[in-house]
Write an enzyme that holds these catalytic residues in place. Structure first.
Site: not given
Ligand SMILES: *[C@@H]1O[C@H](CO)[C@@H](O)[C@H](O)[C@H]1NC(C)=O
Ligand SMILES: *[C@@H]1O[C@H](CO)[C@@H](O)[C@H](O)[C@H]1NC(C)=O
Ligand SMILES: *[C@@H]1O[C@H](CO)[C@@H](O)[C@H](O)[C@H]1NC(C)=O
Ligand SMILES: *[C@@H]1O[C@H](CO)[C@@H](O)[C@H](O)[C@H]1NC(C)=O
Length: 387
Positions: A37, A343, A346
């Protein structure tokens, strides 16, 4: 003889001019990216559309500052790879899966990174931790996608060797999720430590395969300081834990990330010894981020927000395992640029931008990236036998 070598030189010169005009600094033809990610620019989003067992993770409010839209990037805006592409004069790197067949594959870059991807095989992860489903997109599978698609990018084998050699290959970050899956269910770190050498081996063997395919320049990131993540601080925080008095990060988890990073760097040294022609660049994500936690005010951050998530629904670090940013929680802070964590896992766009600058325009890669690019490689590119 003289005239033929003369015209080859001339042709080489034209390539230099062409490269300069087409690409801002002409160093690399493209970026080829693998990872999770931290680098995914849309693969997970499109895999979720075509596969029943993949649930789209980074939907709105993710992407709220990305030209106002959600692309599947796990941040409020751009990622390190976006800033890197821009600085090299390349377009944003398209995801390999883009919902339109494989037309995302382009000569200026392709991205195989997938949110949730691991270095180790998904089946190993599931068996080892009796985990809920781990996405079947390990680094080995991403490499297989690359092998399947490479000829559609660059043609025959010798053209592809040249193309790969003139691309910047971004190897991650990858490996973080091999630890995140067990960490997110509260596994003790002592039980996770024994898999570190396996994770490193998986990364190293992929690098070796890429070198065999013609890779000449690879950027290999290390792991982030795990002990500063709102998620880790929330799940593992307790009075019995040791905290760094300066940063408030959890010492044990940061040491663990450093252990991974040291082992990775040792193995990179071995590859360098065996491949003097290959430029292996270690990207020190850990220290590029740690410097901000150590002196937040120097970077425009404040102590009250530095360890908190911007998008979250309460708790001391604005992170709650059962109500995470996304479908379940859409509460976003007023000024994302004043937070490092987006979040709880991340980072925000501003954090990625600062890391990008420290790495690619600063001292946090080994060897330093910026001197590698401007003068030297343009000449080499122009005189190489690419045409
Ligand atoms: C994962 O993907 C690979 C390659 O596409 C495939 O061979 C394998 O069967 C898949 N594994 C699972 C558990 O779906
Ligand atoms: C590969 O394709 C190029 C044209 O793109 C051609 O000039 C070259 O001869 C081909 N090489 C081989 C080994 O087929
Ligand atoms: C290394 O690069 C030089 C010059 O580009 C070339 O002549 C040599 O064959 C390369 N060696 C290997 C092992 O690739
Ligand atoms: C997380 O959210 C749940 C559900 O709203 C709540 O019961 C719990 O107390 C919250 N935990 C923390 C640490 O805030």
């Amino acid at each position: 003889m003289a005239s033929s070598s003369g015209s080859r030189l001339f042709a080489g010169f034209l390539v230099v001019l062409f490269s300069c005009g087409l690409y801002a600094n002409g160093c690399y033809l493209s970026i080829i990216s693998f990872g999770d990610s931290i680098a995914d620019t849309g693969n997970q989003k499109h895999l979720a559309l075509i596969s029943d067992d993949v649930i789209f993770i980074c939907g709105p409010p993710y992407g709220q500052n990305f030209i106002g839209q959600s692309t599947g990037r796990c941040s409020n805006g751009r990622l390190i790879i976006d800033f890197l592409a821009e600085s090299l004069g390349l377009p944003l790197i398209p995801p390999y899966f883009n919902g339109k067949g494989s037309s995302g594959v382009g000569r200026q870059g392709v991205n195989y990174a997938v949110v949730g991807a691991t270095a180790l095989d998904a089946s190993f992860m599931e068996a080892k931790w009796s985990e809920r489903s781990v996405i079947n997109a390990s680094i080995k599978i991403q490499l297989a996608w690359f092998k399947e698609s490479v000829s559609s990018i660059c043609g025959n084998a010798s053209d592809c060797r040249n193309f790969i050699g003139r691309s910047l290959i971004l190897m991650g970050e990858i490996g973080g999720n091999d630890y995140n899956y067990p960490l997110s269910v509260g596994q003790p770190i002592d039980e996770i430590e024994p898999i570190v050498p396996l994770v490193i081996d998986a990364i190293i063997s992929t690098i070796n395969e890429l070198i065999v395919m013609g890779a000449r320049t690879l950027v290999v990131p290390g792991n982030f300081p795990l002990g500063c993540l709102p998620r880790i601080l929330t799940i593992y925080g307790s009075d019995n834990e040791e905290y760094d008095p300066i940063t408030g990060c959890m010492t044990k988890f940061n040491k663990f990330a450093e252990y991974h990073n040291k082992m990775l760097q040792t193995k990179l040294d071995h590859i360098r010894e065996r491949n003097p022609n290959v430029t292996l660049i270690y990207a020190d994500y850990y220290n590029a981020l740690m410097q901000i936690y150590r002196s937040p005010y120097e970077y425009g951050f404040t102590n009250d927000k530095i360890l908190k998530a911007c998008c979250g629904c309460g708790g001391p670090f604005n992170f709650n395992v059962s109500m995470q940013c996304g479908e379940l929680c859409k509460t976003v802070c007023d000024e994302p640029d004043t937070y490092l964590s987006w979040d709880g896992i991340h980072l925000t766009e501003i954090a990625y931008k600062l890391i990008f600058k420290s790495l690619f325009q600063g001292p946090y890669t080994i060897p330093e990236f910026s001197p590698l690019c401007p003068a030297s490689s343009q000449t080499e590119v122009g005189l190489s036998s690419y045409i």
